[in-house]
Design a protein around this motif. Structure first.
Motif, short mmCIF file in Angstrom:
data_model
loop_
_atom_site.label_atom_id
_atom_site.label_comp_id
_atom_site.label_asym_id
_atom_site.label_seq_id
_atom_site.Cartn_x
_atom_site.Cartn_y
_atom_site.Cartn_z
N LEU A 276 1.41 13.18 21.94
CA LEU A 276 1.87 12.60 23.21
C LEU A 276 3.28 13.12 23.45
O LEU A 276 4.20 12.83 22.67
N MET A 332 -5.75 7.16 25.50
CA MET A 332 -4.36 7.39 25.90
C MET A 332 -4.26 7.58 27.42
O MET A 332 -3.38 7.03 28.07
N GLU A 333 -5.21 8.34 27.98
CA GLU A 333 -5.20 8.52 29.44
C GLU A 333 -5.41 7.18 30.14
O GLU A 333 -4.79 6.89 31.16
N ARG A 336 -2.19 5.30 30.33
CA ARG A 336 -1.06 6.13 30.76
C ARG A 336 -0.08 5.36 31.63
O ARG A 336 1.15 5.47 31.48
N SER A 337 -0.58 4.56 32.56
CA SER A 337 0.33 3.83 33.46
C SER A 337 1.13 2.79 32.68
O SER A 337 2.27 2.48 33.02
N SER A 340 3.22 5.45 29.93
CA SER A 340 3.81 6.60 30.61
C SER A 340 4.31 7.72 29.68
O SER A 340 5.36 7.63 29.07
N CYS A 344 -0.76 14.67 27.13
CA CYS A 344 -1.48 14.35 25.89
C CYS A 344 -2.29 15.58 25.48
O CYS A 344 -3.09 16.09 26.26
#
Ligand code: ADP
Ligand code: ASP
Ligand code: MG
Length: 417
Positions: A276, A332-333, A336-337, A340, A344
């Motif tokens: 990341l 992880m996606e 993401r919000s 942040s 990745c």
């Protein structure tokens, strides 16, 4: 008279001729007065075939990543066949023998289908039958839940079945395989690897969990917990002596006279690196990443966090088993919000190479030797992790064999200690 568990792996059960040879080793022990339980694997390659069939019709084919309890019913079938064939072969040799399937013993497990853990084996009826002169033949890899659903113990699980049966019977366990013992590293990678006469439970546990597939990790855990004496030896009998050859004893550390700093080198290709980039440099963000991975049952192995040039951002690298890599990246996606990050990345072309030895506890310079040996071959270390008795490094998968050989030489493992 004494009891003994003898386990035969896939190569030792590969065809009817090999089954006959393995049965002859059982007959020799029985003739010597041992009360024997034989634990068998499926014929070599059979379990892979069964797994492929489940892939073609099971949840994977429908795009559903859920566990399927029918998977266990299919993949444990190979062991049922070899158990019956072994019992028949022993009878043809004039021995009294019978099979005990996982549900008949029963081998009680939890309900983690595909990778179930043994909870209990009742050895009473089994032991009585053996003591009355009947050789027990038990299919490895099989179990049954509290509500009588069939379970599979995870790949390589027959080793664990064998040690668990030995623990239930209170006797030693001999593991017959296609190598004549535990070597300083996989002899298929380094021809100069040397057979160890003895290796401690603790070292064997590390070697197994770091990739030496000669014993399943869980089998070593059980052997250590229940103090089961385990021996690894070859099912290829010496034609001159008529006996099995070689042998490595897995035992307590204080039973080993030969003192070594490093006992072995292991490698695993079942690794993936997730990076990341540009993550906020805050402890709560890091905690969130690992909390989400844990909730999704994804095991994380190595972790490296490094500062970036910008003070408030960091890069986080972690490794997971290869089959979890996609799921980890998708997770992880999905958050993401919340956390942040800038990017990745997933890299599956990595491998983990490890050195293991109880002597590391009391010797300095072990890491330096490892890093120097890798540097001399121009092999870059992508991540490092250590415990009291092991050092692991993550490297580019293309250099795996080179790294194993370089480390084997650097610690002088080819020469007798
Ligand atoms: P089985 O089918 O009998 O269970 P496995 O294939 O599971 O046999 O395990 C035996 C293999 O383990 C060997 O053929 C060897 O290539 C591999 N192996 C990996 N590391 C080691 C080691 N340190 N010592 C011996 N064998 C090892
Ligand atoms: N047959 C199973 C496997 O291939 C279990 C074993 O052999 O240990 O994983
Ligand atoms: Mg095995």
């Amino acid at each position: 008279m004494s009891r003994l568990v003898m386990k035969f792996g896939g190569t030792s059960m590969a065809d009817l001729e090999r089954i006959r040879k393995s049965a002859a080793i059982v007959a020799a022990e029985a003739a010597a007065g041992r009360h024997v339980a034989v634990v068998v694997s499926a014929m070599a390659g059979q379990t892979n075939q069964l797994v492929t069939w489940t892939d073609l019709v099971g949840p994977a084919a429908a795009g559903v990543p859920a566990s399927d309890d029918e998977y266990d019913v299919v993949v444990t079938a190979g062991e049922q066949i070899t158990a019956g064939l072994m019992a028949m072969t022993l009878r043809n040799m004039g021995l009294n023998a019978r099979s005990w399937l996982g549900w008949q013993l029963p081998v009680r497990t939890d309900d983690a289908h595909g990778k179930a853990r043994i909870a209990d084996i009742d050895g009473l009826a089994l032991g009585q039958s053996m003591d009355s002169g009947v050789v027990a033949v038990i299919p490895g890899f099989q179990g049954v839940t509290e509500d009588d659903r069939v379970t599979a113990l995870g790949r390589g699980g027959s080793d664990t079945s064998a040690v668990a049966v030995a623990a239930a019977l209170g006797c030693p366990c001999d593991i017959y395989t296609d190598v004549d013992g535990v070597y300083t590293t996989d002899p298929r990678i380094e021809a100069r690897a040397r057979r160890l006469e003895r290796v401690s439970y603790e070292e064997m546990l590390e070697l197994a969990s770091l990739g030496a597939k000669v014993l399943q990790t869980r089998s070593v855990e059980l052997a250590m917990a229940y103090k089961v004496p385990v021996r690894v030896l070859s099912s290829f009998v010496d034609p001159e002596t008529g006996r099995g050859v070689g042998g490595t004893v897995i035992c307590e550390e204080d039973e080993i006279l030969e003192k070594r700093i490093v006992s072995g080198v292991a490698m695993s290709r079942d690794e993936a690196r997730v990076t990341l980039l540009g993550l906020p440099d805050r402890a709560d963000v890091t905690a969130t990443v690992f909390a989400r991975l844990a909730e999704a049952n994804i095991n994380v192995d190595m972790i490296v966090q490094s500062e970036t040039r910008s003070a408030d951002l960091t890069n986080l690298v972690f490794t997971v088993g290869r089959r979890d890599a996609r799921a980890a990246a998708e997770l992880m996606e999905a958050i993401r919000s919340e956390i942040s990050f800038e990017e990745c990345r997933v890299d599956e072309d990595v491998a983990k190479v490890s050195v293991v030895g109880v002597g590391m506890r009391s010797h300095a310079g072990v890491a330096e030797t490892m890093f120097r040996a890798l540097a001399d071959k121009g092999i870059k270390m992508l991540a490092i992790s250590t415990s009291e008795i092991k050092i692991s490094v993550l490297i580019d998968a293309a250099y795996t064999e080179l790294a194993v050989r370089a480390l084997h030489a650097a610690y002088g493992l080819a020469e007798p200690a």
